[in-house]
Write an enzyme that holds these catalytic residues in place. Structure first.
Site, PDB file in Angstrom:
ATOM      1  N   HIS A 252     -27.581  44.659 -85.943  1.00  0.00           N
ATOM      2  CA  HIS A 252     -28.662  45.450 -85.348  1.00  0.00           C
ATOM      3  C   HIS A 252     -28.831  44.988 -83.904  1.00  0.00           C
ATOM      4  O   HIS A 252     -28.803  43.791 -83.617  1.00  0.00           O
ATOM      5  CB  HIS A 252     -29.948  45.220 -86.150  1.00  0.00           C
TER       6      HIS A 252
ATOM      7  N   CYS B 269     -36.167  48.556 -88.592  1.00  0.00           N
ATOM      8  CA  CYS B 269     -34.798  48.409 -88.074  1.00  0.00           C
ATOM      9  C   CYS B 269     -33.788  48.032 -89.161  1.00  0.00           C
ATOM     10  O   CYS B 269     -32.582  48.091 -88.921  1.00  0.00           O
ATOM     11  CB  CYS B 269     -34.778  47.373 -86.955  1.00  0.00           C
TER      12      CYS B 269
ATOM     13  N   ASN C   5     -32.876  48.845 -78.224  1.00  0.00           N
ATOM     14  CA  ASN C   5     -33.051  48.769 -79.683  1.00  0.00           C
ATOM     15  C   ASN C   5     -33.358  50.169 -80.227  1.00  0.00           C
ATOM     16  O   ASN C   5     -34.434  50.703 -79.985  1.00  0.00           O
ATOM     17  CB  ASN C   5     -34.198  47.792 -79.970  1.00  0.00           C
TER      18      ASN C   5
END
Ligand code: UT7
Length: 336
Positions: free
Chosen positions: A258, A117, A288
């Site tokens: 994020h 990520c 996500n």
């Protein structure tokens, strides 16, 4: 101190798949509820690819949009970096496939970088090194992942979190002397790598003693420990990155983090003492989306009028590895 040439963020794009999976849909797979998921994560729904759609299709659309905005023609791109953790093929890499699909000339280097990520911020730092040293001038960064392909859809601790999506950024050598990266930092700690992992599916050579187990290719996560890691590491790191930029947190216009968990976003927000207007969150609708989450939040934030360009932002991410990173950037008019 090395004197790097200044970098311009010239264009940003994104793409999300059409298919929506709501929290209520997940109740068909296992015992859970919209209330449980939303209260712990801030997620209501996520998007996933369906049929033959892949990270290549999403990445292509995001890259096309970023190139158009940057006014850099595919033939002028001189390096492609994909921040891809879940590409449809291990090789050819997503970046090589996109080179051909986008009409970027043969010979232009293309490689994938895996930092989960945090991939977008890692790619930005690598691009900064290339541009700053004069090796390349126009770099296309594509973050495109199909998390749904490696999610264990029987595991309610992980499958509630992830979604698919793509983001892209074109970065070039800045010709007006203004550097759009005010500060950037990337980090890793492999000693806690097993907090989130995906074992490659594989097999043993039939001529040798078999391994005790073979990977199943699915995301495994110690959610509680990842959560603790994120809330203890990221807010402090963000503050350090801001201080390196020579700005104060008040002077920075937006936090574009994020999108992993709304409570983690709020922990960073509280540390920076930011009002809700300064914090860009769309986790409610996409979950996500790994390295794609920051560019998706940026472009969508501009489209929805939450972000005014001609501003500055702190970007930050964390993920498997464990990896984490942050950057204070300038968001010029017209980049998305
Ligand atoms: O890019 C990095 C990505 N990862 C992250 O950011 C993850 C960060 N961590 C988290 O967001 C949280 O740890 C989760 C939202 C994933 C889980 O929340 P938690 O409060 O840490 O729950 P838990 O895993 O400790 O589970 C608590 C209970 C368990 O039941 P028992 O053992 O107490 O009876 C779980 O079985 O909640 C149960 N549970 C669920 N119940 C309903 C776990 N998932 C679910 C679910 N629905 N989806």
């Amino acid at each position: 101190m090395i004197n790097l040439k200044p970098l311009k963020i010239a264009g940003v794009g994104y793409c999300i798949p059409e298919t929506v999976i709501t929290n209520d849909d997940l109740t068909k797979l296992y015992e859970t509820s919209d209330e449980w998921i939303y209260s712990r994560t801030g997620i209501k729904e996520r998007r996933v690819v369906s049929g033959n759609e892949t990270a290549i299709d999403l990445g292509f659309k995001a890259a096309t949009q970023a190139l158009e905005k940057s006014k850099i023609k595919p033939e002028d791109v001189d390096c492609i970096i994909s921040a891809a953790s879940v590409p449809p093929q291990l090789y050819p890499t997503l970046s090589c496939t996109l080179q051909a699909k986008l009409g970027i000339p043969k010979g232009v280097p293309a490689f994938d970088l895996t930092a989960a990520c945090t991939g977008l911020i890692y790619a930005l730092q690598v691009a900064r090194g290339f541009i700053g040293s004069g090796i390349y001038k126009n770099i296309l960064i594509v973050a495109s992942d199909n998390n749904s392909k490696i999610t264990d859809w029987n595991d309610r601790g992980t499958s509630i979190l992830f979604g698919d999506g793509a983001g892209a950024m074109v970065v070039t050598e800045s010709t007006d002397g203004v550097d759009d990266i005010l500060s950037i930092n990337i980090s890793a700690d492999g000693s806690i790598g097993q907090l989130i992992y995906t074992d490659m599916p594989g097999q043993n050579c039939p001529l040798v003693k078999p391994a005790d187990s073979v990977g199943d290719g699915k995301i495994r996560m110690n959610g509680k420990e990842v959560y603790k890691f994120a809330v203890t590491t990221v807010p402090k790191y963000v503050e350090e990155c801001i201080s390196k930029s020579g700005m104060t947190s008040d002077e920075i216009d937006y936090l574009i983090p994020h999108q992993a968990n709304q409570r983690i976003i709020e922990a960073i927000q509280q540390r920076l003492k930011y009002s809700d207007e300064k914090v860009i969150s769309n986790i409610k609708y996409y979950g996500n989306t790994s390295a794609a989450s920051i560019p998706i939040a940026l472009v969508e934030g501009v489209e929805q009028g939450k972000i005014k360009l001609g501003s500055t932002a702190i970007l930050c991410g964390f993920g498997a590895g464990m990896t984490w990173g942050a950057a204070v950037v300038r968001l010029r008019e017209g980049i998305c």
